[in-house]
Design an enzyme around this catalytic site. Structure first.
Site, PDB file in Angstrom:
ATOM      1  N   SER A 145     -39.677  52.340  21.462  1.00  0.00           N
ATOM      2  CA  SER A 145     -38.596  51.879  20.603  1.00  0.00           C
ATOM      3  C   SER A 145     -38.433  52.800  19.399  1.00  0.00           C
ATOM      4  CB  SER A 145     -38.837  50.424  20.199  1.00  0.00           C
ATOM      5  OG  SER A 145     -37.614  49.805  19.849  1.00  0.00           O
ATOM      6  N   LYS A 188     -23.214  33.657   4.707  1.00  0.00           N
ATOM      7  CA  LYS A 188     -24.127  34.114   3.668  1.00  0.00           C
ATOM      8  C   LYS A 188     -25.566  33.729   3.960  1.00  0.00           C
ATOM      9  CE  LYS A 188     -25.069  36.227  -0.102  1.00  0.00           C
ATOM     10  NZ  LYS A 188     -24.968  37.695  -0.134  1.00  0.00           N
TER      11      LYS A 188
END
Length: 305
Positions: A116, A168
């Site tokens: 990765s 948010k």
């Protein structure tokens, strides 16, 4: 004082003065005749280690930059043993490796795991060398969310959130994801995945469609990665040294140079370790996007006969 002693003292002072004069003159000549600033001689290869989870790129970037500026360093080996980590630091190391490889050889040498973000950071190298059994690949993005909602309800704790926008508090451990949340996060990780695929294709010189076909998070052995074009050669660290010498045009032996060790302040180190442990525990309750392989700890594969 006898005349004989005065004569010996006078001779000593003359010889001493002459030694000081000629010594100073020699230093001055060596300084004036020495190599110009920025010019250095030697057959040296710098070695930078990228080990463990990639959470901060600053130290590795500083080491790479230092070796790049050092004219006596003819090539750099990036020794990688990492399952990946945070997106930003992985990308920063990739960019620096790719930039340096335009001016001097950078050879990535894979240890037990370079997956990765560990692979991403290396993809811009001039050449990549992996062991046949190295765990690599895992081209993909992961984002995890912890949920404390049920636990808080059981112990009678309530949380009220005031926010200025619908998303948010997305990923908050205090509420479930909505369908719109999942859609937005899907677009986000899709964008970050595309960046990963594009940089691997550019760094390795592989058609982007071929990278897309294997960019589903799967891991490969070093041998399979070579078949796919993700690495250039199979071998150990010494093989990476030999390849670095060839790319740099070094004949004979080469000196391996490690970054200078920083002086350790043990009290500061102990304090920072405690603070970082607290920060990591707090970060565990938040959501972060990673280029990280979720496999066995330390790539703990063992052989049984």
């Amino acid at each position: 004082m006898s005349s004989k002693k005065r004569s010996l003292l006078a001779v000593f002072l003359v010889l001493f003065s002459a030694a000081v004069f000629f010594g100073g003159l020699l230093v001055l000549v060596m300084h004036l005749a020495g190599p110009a600033p920025g010019i250095a001689f030697g057959q040296k290869i710098g070695v930078v280690t990228l080990s463990g989870p990639i959470m901060d790129s600053r130290e590795v970037l500083a080491q790479l930059d230092g070796f790049n500026r050092d004219k006596s360093i003819k090539a750099i080996i990036l020794r990688v043993d990492s399952p990946g980590g945070a997106v930003g630091p992985s990308q920063e190391i990739y960019r620096e490796v790719k930039r340096i490889s335009q001016s001097k050889p950078v050879v990535a040498s894979f240890g037990s795991v370079a997956a990765s973000g560990g692979y991403y950071a290396s993809a811009g190298a001039t050449r990549i060398v992996a062991n046949p059994g190295t765990i690599t690949g895992s081209i993909g993005v992961i984002m995890e969310f912890f949920r404390f909602k049920s636990l808080l309800e059981k112990i009678g704790v309530e949380l009220e959130v005031l926010k200025t926008g619908e998303f948010k508090d997305i990923g908050s451990p205090h509420r479930d994801l909505t369908d719109r949340d999942r859609e937005m996060i899907g677009h986000l990780i899709g964008d970050i995945q595309e960046q990963f695929v594009t940089d691997v294709a550019a760094g390795r010189g592989i058609e982007i469609e071929k990278v897309v076909n294997i960019a589903d998070g799967r891991v490969f052995s070093g041998a399979k990665a070579k078949e796919l074009g993700l690495v250039d050669a199979l071998g150990n660290f010494q093989d990476a040294v030999i390849l670095s010498k060839e790319l740099a045009g070094i004949s004979g032996e080469a000196e391996l140079v490690l970054p200078k060790r920083r002086e350790i302040d043990f009290l500061k180190l102990l304090t920072e370790s405690a603070v970082q442990a607290v920060i990591r525990s707090l970060e565990g309750s938040s959501s972060r996007i990673h280029y990280r392989w979720q496999g066995l700890p330390e790539a703990g594969l063992t052989r049984t006969d």
